[in-house]
Scaffold this motif. Structure first.
Motif, mmCIF file in Angstrom:
data_model
loop_
_atom_site.group_PDB
_atom_site.id
_atom_site.type_symbol
_atom_site.label_atom_id
_atom_site.label_comp_id
_atom_site.label_asym_id
_atom_site.label_seq_id
_atom_site.Cartn_x
_atom_site.Cartn_y
_atom_site.Cartn_z
ATOM 1 N N ALA A 44 0.836 -1.201 0.000
ATOM 2 C CA ALA A 44 0.000 0.000 0.000
ATOM 3 C C ALA A 44 0.877 1.259 0.000
ATOM 4 O O ALA A 44 0.554 2.251 -0.671
ATOM 5 C CB ALA A 44 -0.925 -0.014 1.205
ATOM 6 N N PHE A 45 1.984 1.220 0.726
ATOM 7 C CA PHE A 45 2.942 2.326 0.735
ATOM 8 C C PHE A 45 3.487 2.564 -0.668
ATOM 9 O O PHE A 45 3.560 3.704 -1.128
ATOM 10 C CB PHE A 45 4.075 1.998 1.714
ATOM 11 C CG PHE A 45 5.272 2.899 1.612
ATOM 12 C CD1 PHE A 45 5.256 4.171 2.160
ATOM 13 C CD2 PHE A 45 6.433 2.468 0.985
ATOM 14 C CE1 PHE A 45 6.360 5.000 2.081
ATOM 15 C CE2 PHE A 45 7.541 3.278 0.905
ATOM 16 C CZ PHE A 45 7.509 4.557 1.449
ATOM 17 N N LEU A 46 3.847 1.483 -1.339
ATOM 18 C CA LEU A 46 4.393 1.589 -2.693
ATOM 19 C C LEU A 46 3.369 2.187 -3.655
ATOM 20 O O LEU A 46 3.714 2.972 -4.540
ATOM 21 C CB LEU A 46 4.838 0.212 -3.176
ATOM 22 C CG LEU A 46 5.504 0.126 -4.537
ATOM 23 C CD1 LEU A 46 6.788 0.953 -4.565
ATOM 24 C CD2 LEU A 46 5.815 -1.321 -4.878
ATOM 25 N N ARG A 47 2.115 1.836 -3.482
ATOM 26 C CA ARG A 47 1.039 2.363 -4.338
ATOM 27 C C ARG A 47 0.551 3.734 -3.873
ATOM 28 O O ARG A 47 -0.358 4.290 -4.468
ATOM 29 C CB ARG A 47 -0.130 1.380 -4.365
ATOM 30 C CG ARG A 47 0.190 0.073 -5.064
ATOM 31 C CD ARG A 47 -1.046 -0.801 -5.198
ATOM 32 N NE ARG A 47 -1.794 -0.918 -3.956
ATOM 33 C CZ ARG A 47 -1.829 -1.995 -3.169
ATOM 34 N NH1 ARG A 47 -1.156 -3.070 -3.504
ATOM 35 N NH2 ARG A 47 -2.545 -2.003 -2.059
ATOM 36 N N ARG A 48 1.159 4.248 -2.808
ATOM 37 C CA ARG A 48 0.838 5.560 -2.245
ATOM 38 C C ARG A 48 -0.637 5.681 -1.861
ATOM 39 O O ARG A 48 -1.303 6.657 -2.180
ATOM 40 C CB ARG A 48 1.237 6.687 -3.187
ATOM 41 C CG ARG A 48 2.716 6.717 -3.450
ATOM 42 C CD ARG A 48 3.117 8.009 -4.144
ATOM 43 N NE ARG A 48 4.533 8.078 -4.322
ATOM 44 C CZ ARG A 48 5.380 8.532 -3.402
ATOM 45 N NH1 ARG A 48 4.943 8.945 -2.256
ATOM 46 N NH2 ARG A 48 6.666 8.581 -3.640
ATOM 47 N N GLU A 49 -1.118 4.662 -1.151
ATOM 48 C CA GLU A 49 -2.508 4.642 -0.716
ATOM 49 C C GLU A 49 -2.715 5.346 0.621
ATOM 50 O O GLU A 49 -3.849 5.482 1.070
ATOM 51 C CB GLU A 49 -2.998 3.197 -0.608
ATOM 52 C CG GLU A 49 -3.070 2.496 -1.937
ATOM 53 C CD GLU A 49 -3.494 1.045 -1.821
ATOM 54 O OE1 GLU A 49 -3.673 0.552 -0.690
ATOM 55 O OE2 GLU A 49 -3.635 0.402 -2.867
ATOM 56 N N PHE A 50 -1.644 5.802 1.252
ATOM 57 C CA PHE A 50 -1.730 6.457 2.545
ATOM 58 C C PHE A 50 -1.681 7.970 2.375
ATOM 59 O O PHE A 50 -1.289 8.488 1.335
ATOM 60 C CB PHE A 50 -0.571 6.020 3.450
ATOM 61 C CG PHE A 50 -0.597 4.572 3.824
ATOM 62 C CD1 PHE A 50 -1.571 4.073 4.670
ATOM 63 C CD2 PHE A 50 0.360 3.702 3.332
ATOM 64 C CE1 PHE A 50 -1.597 2.736 5.022
ATOM 65 C CE2 PHE A 50 0.348 2.358 3.686
ATOM 66 C CZ PHE A 50 -0.636 1.875 4.530
ATOM 67 N N GLU A 51 -2.037 8.642 3.437
ATOM 68 C CA GLU A 51 -1.902 10.098 3.489
ATOM 69 C C GLU A 51 -0.409 10.436 3.542
ATOM 70 O O GLU A 51 0.391 9.634 4.034
ATOM 71 C CB GLU A 51 -2.608 10.650 4.731
ATOM 72 C CG GLU A 51 -4.109 10.429 4.726
ATOM 73 C CD GLU A 51 -4.794 11.201 3.624
ATOM 74 O OE1 GLU A 51 -4.404 12.355 3.362
ATOM 75 O OE2 GLU A 51 -5.725 10.641 3.017
#
Length: 111
Positions: A44-51
């Motif tokens: 999810a970090f790699l896909r930039r799914e976080f704020e």
């Protein structure tokens, strides 16, 4: 394109397939090391799914295995794109359609 070009494409495809198998095995090994939950978080970090604040927090907590796993995933994605391009080129050659501009298929997708 001549037989040398076909041989080059076939060899490139074989090399990419072998490389992807090795990278997939490495990704599995690293996933076992970091744990499934952490691997999902890193994906999810790699896909930039976080704020942005959360991304920065995760970035600060990355250890060697986390960074290695992310690197393997990036290389896998790159090799898959190259393999697709090689396959499309081979298909165009096998169809006898040398008039097809295969570079049009190689444009990266905008996210």
């Amino acid at each position: 394109m001549g037989p040398e070009d076909r041989a080059f494409l076939e060899e490139t495809a074989r090399a990419l397939d072998a490389s992807m198998r090795e990278l997939e095995q490495e990704a599995e090994r690293l996933t076992e090391i970091v744990g499934e939950e952490r691997a999902q978080e890193l994906h999810a970090f790699l896909r930039r799914e976080f704020e942005p604040v959360d991304i920065e927090e995760i970035r600060r907590t990355l250890d060697f295995d986390d960074r290695r796993l992310i690197s393997v995933w990036i290389r896998l994605e790159r090799n898959r794109a190259r393999r697709v391009a090689a396959g499309r080129s081979a298909m165009a050659l096998n169809a006898g359609r040398e008039d097809i501009d295969i570079t049009a298929f190689d444009k990266p997708k905008k996210k």
